[in-house]
Design a protein around this motif. Sequence first.
Motif, PDB file in Angstrom:
ATOM      1  N   MET A 232       0.966  -1.238  -0.152  1.00 30.33           N
ATOM      2  CA  MET A 232       0.029   0.103   0.039  1.00 30.33           C
ATOM      3  C   MET A 232       0.842   1.287  -0.067  1.00 30.33           C
ATOM      4  O   MET A 232       1.877   1.336   0.568  1.00 30.33           O
ATOM      5  CB  MET A 232      -0.848   0.109   1.150  1.00 30.33           C
ATOM      6  N   LYS A 233       0.506   2.148  -0.687  1.00 27.77           N
ATOM      7  CA  LYS A 233       1.333   3.444  -0.823  1.00 27.77           C
ATOM      8  C   LYS A 233       0.907   4.249   0.235  1.00 27.77           C
ATOM      9  O   LYS A 233      -0.208   4.431   0.841  1.00 27.77           O
ATOM     10  CB  LYS A 233       0.890   4.301  -2.196  1.00 27.77           C
ATOM     11  N   THR A 234       1.702   4.865   1.028  1.00 23.56           N
ATOM     12  CA  THR A 234       1.732   5.769   2.340  1.00 23.56           C
ATOM     13  C   THR A 234       1.412   7.251   1.648  1.00 23.56           C
ATOM     14  O   THR A 234       0.510   8.014   1.945  1.00 23.56           O
ATOM     15  CB  THR A 234       2.783   5.612   3.069  1.00 23.56           C
ATOM     16  N   ARG A 235       2.499   7.827   1.010  1.00 21.29           N
ATOM     17  CA  ARG A 235       2.485   9.283   0.567  1.00 21.29           C
ATOM     18  C   ARG A 235       3.457   9.463  -0.391  1.00 21.29           C
ATOM     19  O   ARG A 235       4.577   8.576  -0.542  1.00 21.29           O
ATOM     20  CB  ARG A 235       2.586  10.079   1.756  1.00 21.29           C
TER      21      ARG A 235
ATOM     22  N   TYR B 261      -0.228  11.977  -3.121  1.00 26.58           N
ATOM     23  CA  TYR B 261      -1.159  11.124  -2.492  1.00 26.58           C
ATOM     24  C   TYR B 261      -0.616  10.808  -1.074  1.00 26.58           C
ATOM     25  O   TYR B 261       0.539  11.163  -0.778  1.00 26.58           O
ATOM     26  CB  TYR B 261      -1.241   9.759  -2.860  1.00 26.58           C
TER      27      TYR B 261
ATOM     28  N   GLN C 235      -2.146   9.987   3.338  1.00 23.15           N
ATOM     29  CA  GLN C 235      -3.083   9.134   4.138  1.00 23.15           C
ATOM     30  C   GLN C 235      -4.268  10.204   4.480  1.00 23.15           C
ATOM     31  O   GLN C 235      -4.048  11.654   4.402  1.00 23.15           O
ATOM     32  CB  GLN C 235      -2.358   9.145   5.546  1.00 23.15           C
ATOM     33  N   SER C 236      -5.360   9.904   4.925  1.00 23.20           N
ATOM     34  CA  SER C 236      -6.451  10.775   5.206  1.00 23.20           C
ATOM     35  C   SER C 236      -6.357  11.867   6.254  1.00 23.20           C
ATOM     36  O   SER C 236      -7.130  12.789   6.265  1.00 23.20           O
ATOM     37  CB  SER C 236      -7.756  10.002   5.400  1.00 23.20           C
TER      38      SER C 236
END
Length: 150
Positions: A1-4, A55, A57-58
């Motif tokens: 999963m990509k983080t940032r 991109y 995290q929320s």
Amino acid sequence: MKTRGFEIVSKYQGRGIDLPQRKTAASAGYDLQAARTVVVEPGQLAMVPTGLKAYMQSDEVLTIHIRSSMAIKRGLMLANHVGIVDADYYNNEENEGHIFIALWNRGKAAVTIEGGERIAQGIFMKYLAVDGDEAGAGEVRKGGFGSTGR
């Protein structure tokens, strides 16, 4: 999963856009470059494309800051002083999350920003929400630049 991180928007694929990098081990910011040459006239605002989207995290935000050399040596400043790129700006329907740098020329002469020139820096940060915040249950962003709250 990509983080940032950063990706190149579709429109600028294959055009030599560099993904932002930190220049030293202690640098907080990732240098953002102009995707093409833009002239900023005196007293005017120019939206400089980077060819990038970010991109994260929320519960994170990408803040955009002017490079010192742009402000001090060239008389440019960010029109909004600090840019904010929200996590849900990424891949929005309107512009794919393309990050633009809003530069204002406070000087008396036109300033040419060359394609590939480093113009700003982005810093990823976590943020906090207040008790009872209900934004997480809100609508999905559909628009691009300046679309929050439309």
